[in-house]
Design a protein around this motif. Structure first.
Motif, PDB file in Angstrom:
ATOM      1  N   ARG A   8       0.835  -1.214   0.000  1.00  0.00           N
ATOM      2  CA  ARG A   8       0.000   0.000   0.000  1.00  0.00           C
ATOM      3  C   ARG A   8       0.867   1.260   0.000  1.00  0.00           C
ATOM      4  NH1 ARG A   8      -4.289  -1.504   4.808  1.00  0.00           N
ATOM      5  NH2 ARG A   8      -5.875  -2.599   3.551  1.00  0.00           N
ATOM      6  N   HIS A   9       1.947   1.230   0.747  1.00  0.00           N
ATOM      7  CA  HIS A   9       2.847   2.382   0.816  1.00  0.00           C
ATOM      8  C   HIS A   9       3.438   2.695  -0.561  1.00  0.00           C
ATOM      9  CE1 HIS A   9       6.044   5.053   2.072  1.00  0.00           C
ATOM     10  NE2 HIS A   9       6.962   4.208   1.638  1.00  0.00           N
ATOM     11  N   LEU A  10       3.872   1.671  -1.264  1.00  0.00           N
ATOM     12  CA  LEU A  10       4.456   1.882  -2.592  1.00  0.00           C
ATOM     13  C   LEU A  10       3.412   2.431  -3.571  1.00  0.00           C
ATOM     14  CD1 LEU A  10       6.603  -1.378  -2.972  1.00  0.00           C
ATOM     15  CD2 LEU A  10       7.379   0.903  -2.283  1.00  0.00           C
ATOM     16  N   ILE A  11       2.200   1.898  -3.450  1.00  0.00           N
ATOM     17  CA  ILE A  11       1.143   2.289  -4.392  1.00  0.00           C
ATOM     18  C   ILE A  11       0.616   3.685  -4.075  1.00  0.00           C
ATOM     19  CG2 ILE A  11      -1.183   1.729  -5.199  1.00  0.00           C
ATOM     20  CD1 ILE A  11      -0.457  -1.262  -4.541  1.00  0.00           C
ATOM     21  N   ARG A  12       0.260   3.927  -2.809  1.00  0.00           N
ATOM     22  CA  ARG A  12      -0.402   5.183  -2.438  1.00  0.00           C
ATOM     23  C   ARG A  12       0.587   6.343  -2.280  1.00  0.00           C
ATOM     24  NH1 ARG A  12      -4.413   3.032   2.403  1.00  0.00           N
ATOM     25  NH2 ARG A  12      -5.769   1.709   1.115  1.00  0.00           N
ATOM     26  N   ASP A  13       1.706   6.090  -1.607  1.00  0.00           N
ATOM     27  CA  ASP A  13       2.613   7.183  -1.259  1.00  0.00           C
ATOM     28  C   ASP A  13       3.629   7.483  -2.350  1.00  0.00           C
ATOM     29  OD1 ASP A  13       1.268   7.253   1.135  1.00  0.00           O
ATOM     30  OD2 ASP A  13       2.729   6.014   2.191  1.00  0.00           O
ATOM     31  N   HIS A  14       3.961   6.472  -3.149  1.00  0.00           N
ATOM     32  CA  HIS A  14       4.958   6.684  -4.208  1.00  0.00           C
ATOM     33  C   HIS A  14       4.360   6.585  -5.609  1.00  0.00           C
ATOM     34  CE1 HIS A  14       8.422   6.867  -1.522  1.00  0.00           C
ATOM     35  NE2 HIS A  14       7.902   5.851  -0.850  1.00  0.00           N
ATOM     36  N   GLY A  15       3.087   6.242  -5.702  1.00  0.00           N
ATOM     37  CA  GLY A  15       2.425   6.196  -6.998  1.00  0.00           C
ATOM     38  C   GLY A  15       2.931   5.107  -7.927  1.00  0.00           C
ATOM     39  N   LEU A  16       3.468   4.042  -7.385  1.00  0.00           N
ATOM     40  CA  LEU A  16       3.997   2.953  -8.212  1.00  0.00           C
ATOM     41  C   LEU A  16       2.877   1.986  -8.571  1.00  0.00           C
ATOM     42  CD1 LEU A  16       7.335   2.298  -6.282  1.00  0.00           C
ATOM     43  CD2 LEU A  16       6.880   3.889  -8.156  1.00  0.00           C
ATOM     44  N   ARG A  17       2.846   1.562  -9.816  1.00  0.00           N
ATOM     45  CA  ARG A  17       1.758   0.692 -10.289  1.00  0.00           C
ATOM     46  C   ARG A  17       2.265  -0.638 -10.850  1.00  0.00           C
ATOM     47  NH1 ARG A  17      -3.035   2.465  -8.589  1.00  0.00           N
ATOM     48  NH2 ARG A  17      -4.093   1.602 -10.413  1.00  0.00           N
ATOM     49  N   ARG A  18       3.483  -0.634 -11.374  1.00  0.00           N
ATOM     50  CA  ARG A  18       4.016  -1.883 -11.931  1.00  0.00           C
ATOM     51  C   ARG A  18       4.892  -2.547 -10.864  1.00  0.00           C
ATOM     52  NH1 ARG A  18       5.269   1.693 -15.851  1.00  0.00           N
ATOM     53  NH2 ARG A  18       7.533   1.335 -15.608  1.00  0.00           N
ATOM     54  N   LEU A  19       4.284  -3.469 -10.159  1.00  0.00           N
ATOM     55  CA  LEU A  19       4.959  -4.129  -9.048  1.00  0.00           C
ATOM     56  C   LEU A  19       5.268  -5.582  -9.409  1.00  0.00           C
ATOM     57  CD1 LEU A  19       2.713  -2.927  -6.064  1.00  0.00           C
ATOM     58  CD2 LEU A  19       4.593  -1.713  -7.188  1.00  0.00           C
ATOM     59  N   ALA A  20       6.349  -6.089  -8.838  1.00  0.00           N
ATOM     60  CA  ALA A  20       6.692  -7.504  -8.977  1.00  0.00           C
ATOM     61  C   ALA A  20       6.981  -8.065  -7.590  1.00  0.00           C
ATOM     62  CB  ALA A  20       7.913  -7.687  -9.886  1.00  0.00           C
ATOM     63  N   GLY A  39      13.164  -5.012 -23.527  1.00  0.00           N
ATOM     64  CA  GLY A  39      12.318  -4.540 -24.618  1.00  0.00           C
ATOM     65  C   GLY A  39      10.918  -4.163 -24.191  1.00  0.00           C
ATOM     66  N   ARG A  40      10.616  -4.360 -22.899  1.00  0.00           N
ATOM     67  CA  ARG A  40       9.300  -3.994 -22.374  1.00  0.00           C
ATOM     68  C   ARG A  40       9.493  -3.123 -21.137  1.00  0.00           C
ATOM     69  NH1 ARG A  40       6.613  -7.962 -20.172  1.00  0.00           N
ATOM     70  NH2 ARG A  40       8.291  -9.479 -19.993  1.00  0.00           N
ATOM     71  N   GLU A  41       8.392  -2.668 -20.570  1.00  0.00           N
ATOM     72  CA  GLU A  41       8.490  -1.848 -19.365  1.00  0.00           C
ATOM     73  C   GLU A  41       8.920  -2.714 -18.183  1.00  0.00           C
ATOM     74  OE1 GLU A  41       5.523   1.921 -19.538  1.00  0.00           O
ATOM     75  OE2 GLU A  41       4.577  -0.018 -19.139  1.00  0.00           O
ATOM     76  N   ARG A  42       9.920  -2.240 -17.470  1.00  0.00           N
ATOM     77  CA  ARG A  42      10.377  -2.960 -16.285  1.00  0.00           C
ATOM     78  C   ARG A  42       9.444  -2.678 -15.111  1.00  0.00           C
ATOM     79  NH1 ARG A  42      16.710  -1.391 -16.622  1.00  0.00           N
ATOM     80  NH2 ARG A  42      15.850   0.560 -15.826  1.00  0.00           N
ATOM     81  N   PRO A  43       9.482  -3.526 -14.090  1.00  0.00           N
ATOM     82  CA  PRO A  43       8.729  -3.206 -12.869  1.00  0.00           C
ATOM     83  C   PRO A  43       9.241  -1.893 -12.275  1.00  0.00           C
ATOM     84  CG  PRO A  43       9.527  -5.479 -12.813  1.00  0.00           C
ATOM     85  CD  PRO A  43      10.182  -4.823 -13.980  1.00  0.00           C
ATOM     86  N   GLN A  44       8.338  -1.169 -11.651  1.00  0.00           N
ATOM     87  CA  GLN A  44       8.746   0.045 -10.932  1.00  0.00           C
ATOM     88  C   GLN A  44       9.233  -0.289  -9.522  1.00  0.00           C
ATOM     89  OE1 GLN A  44       4.867   1.961 -11.502  1.00  0.00           O
ATOM     90  NE2 GLN A  44       5.915   3.652 -12.569  1.00  0.00           N
ATOM     91  N   ALA A  45       8.830  -1.458  -9.039  1.00  0.00           N
ATOM     92  CA  ALA A  45       9.258  -1.895  -7.700  1.00  0.00           C
ATOM     93  C   ALA A  45       9.281  -3.414  -7.666  1.00  0.00           C
ATOM     94  CB  ALA A  45       8.315  -1.359  -6.621  1.00  0.00           C
ATOM     95  N   ILE A  46      10.254  -3.941  -6.920  1.00  0.00           N
ATOM     96  CA  ILE A  46      10.308  -5.387  -6.670  1.00  0.00           C
ATOM     97  C   ILE A  46      10.209  -5.594  -5.169  1.00  0.00           C
ATOM     98  CG2 ILE A  46      11.531  -7.550  -7.063  1.00  0.00           C
ATOM     99  CD1 ILE A  46      13.181  -6.158  -9.200  1.00  0.00           C
ATOM    100  N   LEU A  47       9.202  -6.325  -4.758  1.00  0.00           N
ATOM    101  CA  LEU A  47       9.003  -6.648  -3.343  1.00  0.00           C
ATOM    102  C   LEU A  47       9.500  -8.076  -3.118  1.00  0.00           C
ATOM    103  CD1 LEU A  47       6.409  -4.868  -4.488  1.00  0.00           C
ATOM    104  CD2 LEU A  47       5.711  -5.025  -2.089  1.00  0.00           C
ATOM    105  N   PHE A  48      10.436  -8.243  -2.200  1.00  0.00           N
ATOM    106  CA  PHE A  48      10.998  -9.555  -1.908  1.00  0.00           C
ATOM    107  C   PHE A  48      10.425 -10.084  -0.596  1.00  0.00           C
ATOM    108  CE2 PHE A  48      13.966  -7.792  -4.887  1.00  0.00           C
ATOM    109  CZ  PHE A  48      14.383  -8.894  -5.637  1.00  0.00           C
TER     110      PHE A  48
END
Length: 357
Positions: free
Chosen positions: A188-200, A258-267
């Protein structure tokens, strides 16, 4: 009813007493078929091997035990370079368990107990049980370290506390942390506070209950935000080590070529996330400007890597301390109702997601 003895196991399995002893003391010296027959007989009888039968019966060993898995790869190469790499990787794996050990040692000392540690899958879980069960007054076991049926047998003789993962045996005391809640808040923090949408999400094996709970929390946050909800993690790590973090990061980047990379990787843990930082630096990918990285656990190393790691801190030392308290309570009152504790976690914002240190 008297406790089953080595004589009973020998008679039931049709072997000598010496063979039964070798099965527990040196299992590789016994043929697999014979070894399986002896272990099945022991399990059916409820036999617990004891290095100190008198102490076991009277609860006077003055020792508590901890069992956790050793993730060293038995098939790893044995040349000097591979051994050095393995030692470095083992030190990363130990960080989580080390914090639990510290907590248990502190609490055990307070109550006048010593701590016996068994950390090995070499020789199988039966040998792990044999090393510990007969030498302690009670012990804590990390999830998936010892088969459930063996824990059932041991718990007839000794107090057992299960650490992490779901509660598999209702009559045992059990402690876990809020894995799903923590990962949900992190996503939620990554999505709401940083506006990241492409997550892995990089998880562990399906057999890892903590990693699976964290993946569920991640999925819940994605669903709430209207993002695609994956049935499976983007990648699964065989072992949740730094080396696997590097490998899975390389694989994700290669897959995104060749495609859009994730904006964030959660491990699913900090060790893998730290390995990812190394891989991304090697490939010239900036963290967090190009890709944000997060972990889970709050191990000390998460503070000192650069950039410092955003993570979910779980109370690892408290986990060990609470395990000892439950064992002491169970020794004082064997008939009390079983306890199940859920320990809270906390989100730690750091530079790897774009937050100020």
């Amino acid at each position: 009813m008297s406790a089953p003895t080595v004589y009973d196991v020998a008679e039931r399995s049709g072997v000598s007493i010496a063979t039964v002893s070798r099965v527990y003391r040196n299992p590789d010296s016994v043929r697999a078929q014979t070894r399986d027959r002896v272990l099945e007989a022991a399990r059916a009888l409820g036999y617990v091997p004891s290095g100190n039968a008198r102490g076991l019966a009277s609860r006077t060993t003055g020792v508590l035990g901890l069992c956790f898995p050793d993730y060293a790869d038995p098939d790893a190469e044995t040349d000097a370079e591979a051994e050095a790499d393995a030692e470095a990787d083992d030190s990363a794996v130990m960080l989580y368990s080390d914090q639990i050990i510290r907590g248990m040692e502190r609490a055990a000392r307070r109550h006048g107990y010593a701590l016996l540690i068994a950390a090995s899958l070499a020789g199988g879980p039966e040998s792990l049980v044999a090393k510990v069960a007969g030498r302690v007054d009670g012990f804590a076991v990390l999830a998936r370290t010892v088969p459930t049926e063996d824990l059932e047998v041991i718990s007839r003789r000794l107090p057992v506390v299960m650490l992490a993962g779901p509660r598999e045996i209702d009559h045992l005391d059990h402690i876990e942390v809020a894995n799903s809640d923590g990962e949900r808040e992190l996503a939620r923090h990554l999505i709401r506070d940083h506006g990241l949408r492409r997550l892995a999400f990089v998880g562990g094996l399906r057999e890892s209950p903590d990693a699976e709970a964290r993946f569920r929390g991640y999925r819940e946050a994605c669903r709430e935000a209207g993002l695609p909800v994956a049935d499976e993690p983007d990648l699964r790590a065989e072992m949740m080590t730094q080396a696997e973090g590097e490998r899975t990061t390389d694989a994700l980047l290669d897959r995104a070529a060749g495609r859009e990379r994730p904006q964030a990787i959660l491990f699913a843990n900090d060790q893998m996330a730290i390995g990812a930082l190394h891989a991304l630096e090697r490939r010239g990918v900036r963290v967090p400007e190009d890709i944000a990285v997060t972990g889970f656990d709050g191990i000390p190393m998460s503070r000192i890597v650069r950039p410092s790691l955003t993570t979910v801190r779980q109370p690892m030392r408290r986990l060990g301390e609470e395990a000892v308290e439950l064992l002491i309570q169970r020794l004082a009152d064997p008939t009390r109702d079983p306890v199940s504790l859920m320990l809270p976690v906390s989100l730690t914002h750091r530079a790897s997601c774009g937050c100020p240190n």
